[in-house]
Design a protein around this motif. Structure first.
Motif, PDB file in Angstrom:
ATOM      1  N   UNK A  63       0.831  -1.214   0.000  1.00  7.06           N
ATOM      2  CA  UNK A  63       0.000   0.000   0.000  1.00  7.06           C
ATOM      3  C   UNK A  63       0.861   1.258   0.000  1.00  7.06           C
ATOM      4  N   UNK A  64       1.961   1.228   0.734  1.00  8.02           N
ATOM      5  CA  UNK A  64       2.856   2.387   0.755  1.00  8.02           C
ATOM      6  C   UNK A  64       3.440   2.641  -0.633  1.00  8.02           C
ATOM      7  N   UNK A  65       3.842   1.566  -1.322  1.00  9.64           N
ATOM      8  CA  UNK A  65       4.386   1.717  -2.670  1.00  9.64           C
ATOM      9  C   UNK A  65       3.310   2.186  -3.644  1.00  9.64           C
ATOM     10  N   UNK A  66       2.117   1.624  -3.541  1.00  9.69           N
ATOM     11  CA  UNK A  66       1.016   2.027  -4.426  1.00  9.69           C
ATOM     12  C   UNK A  66       0.667   3.490  -4.177  1.00  9.69           C
ATOM     13  N   UNK A  73      -8.918   5.819  -4.516  1.00 10.44           N
ATOM     14  CA  UNK A  73      -9.985   5.626  -5.487  1.00 10.44           C
ATOM     15  C   UNK A  73      -9.511   5.280  -6.888  1.00 10.44           C
ATOM     16  N   UNK A  74      -8.211   5.416  -7.153  1.00 16.47           N
ATOM     17  CA  UNK A  74      -7.686   5.041  -8.474  1.00 16.47           C
ATOM     18  C   UNK A  74      -7.732   3.530  -8.640  1.00 16.47           C
ATOM     19  N   UNK A  75      -7.809   3.100  -9.880  1.00 18.44           N
ATOM     20  CA  UNK A  75      -7.710   1.672 -10.169  1.00 18.44           C
ATOM     21  C   UNK A  75      -6.252   1.248 -10.049  1.00 18.44           C
ATOM     22  N   UNK A  76      -6.058   0.068  -9.464  1.00 20.93           N
ATOM     23  CA  UNK A  76      -4.716  -0.488  -9.285  1.00 20.93           C
ATOM     24  C   UNK A  76      -4.695  -1.854  -9.956  1.00 20.93           C
ATOM     25  N   UNK A  77      -3.893  -1.985 -10.997  1.00 20.79           N
ATOM     26  CA  UNK A  77      -3.791  -3.223 -11.736  1.00 20.79           C
ATOM     27  C   UNK A  77      -2.880  -4.183 -10.985  1.00 20.79           C
ATOM     28  N   UNK A  97      -6.412   2.149  -0.625  1.00 19.90           N
ATOM     29  CA  UNK A  97      -7.632   2.857  -0.984  1.00 19.90           C
ATOM     30  C   UNK A  97      -7.931   2.775  -2.466  1.00 19.90           C
ATOM     31  N   UNK A  98      -7.235   1.880  -3.152  1.00 21.88           N
ATOM     32  CA  UNK A  98      -7.440   1.727  -4.584  1.00 21.88           C
ATOM     33  C   UNK A  98      -8.552   0.740  -4.891  1.00 21.88           C
ATOM     34  N   UNK A  99      -8.926   0.727  -6.150  1.00 16.28           N
ATOM     35  CA  UNK A  99      -9.868  -0.258  -6.663  1.00 16.28           C
ATOM     36  C   UNK A  99      -9.016  -1.323  -7.342  1.00 16.28           C
TER      37      UNK A  99
END
Length: 121
Positions: A63-66, A73-77, A97-99
């Motif tokens: 999560x820290x790296x993302x 709320x951004x999409x995370x692949x 907090x990503x999708x």
């Protein structure tokens, strides 16, 4: 089979992140997930385990790296093969907090059409 459960709390959990965090705090050595692999064939199946604390720790690090590259709320692949790393990546995307958008890793090199399509969506 998993030992993860939503324990009673004063307020119901708001998300899977709450459940994962609560389980890690309540029982850090409990098995959260197991993944069966067959590295040497069907007779040599082995199970790798992830405890609630291990999953929580890995998810926080991811999560820290993302969070350095994506906003809430951004999409995370999540481009990982099935397994414990995938579960940690999925949880990490949610912790950030990503999708989370699960997609199999590229098989035809860096320009795999499936991956390119997933990025465009």
């Amino acid at each position: 089979m998993t030992d993860l459960v939503a324990h009673r709390r004063s307020a119901p959990p708001k998300s899977i992140v709450d459940v994962l965090r609560d389980n890690a705090e309540r029982d850090p050595d409990a098995r959260a997930f197991g993944f069966l692999t067959y590295p040497g064939g069907a007779e040599d199946g082995t199970v790798g385990w992830l405890t609630t604390a291990e999953l929580h720790g890995r998810a926080r690090a991811i999560a820290a790296a993302v969070g350095e590259h994506a906003a809430h709320g951004d999409r995370v692949l999540v481009l990982l093969p099935p397994g414990l790393d995938f579960l940690a990546g999925l949880a990490g995307a949610l912790y950030a907090g990503g999708v989370a958008v699960a997609c199999p890793p590229p098989v035809a090199g860096p320009r795999d059409p499936r991956t390119e399509r997933a990025v465009q969506i």
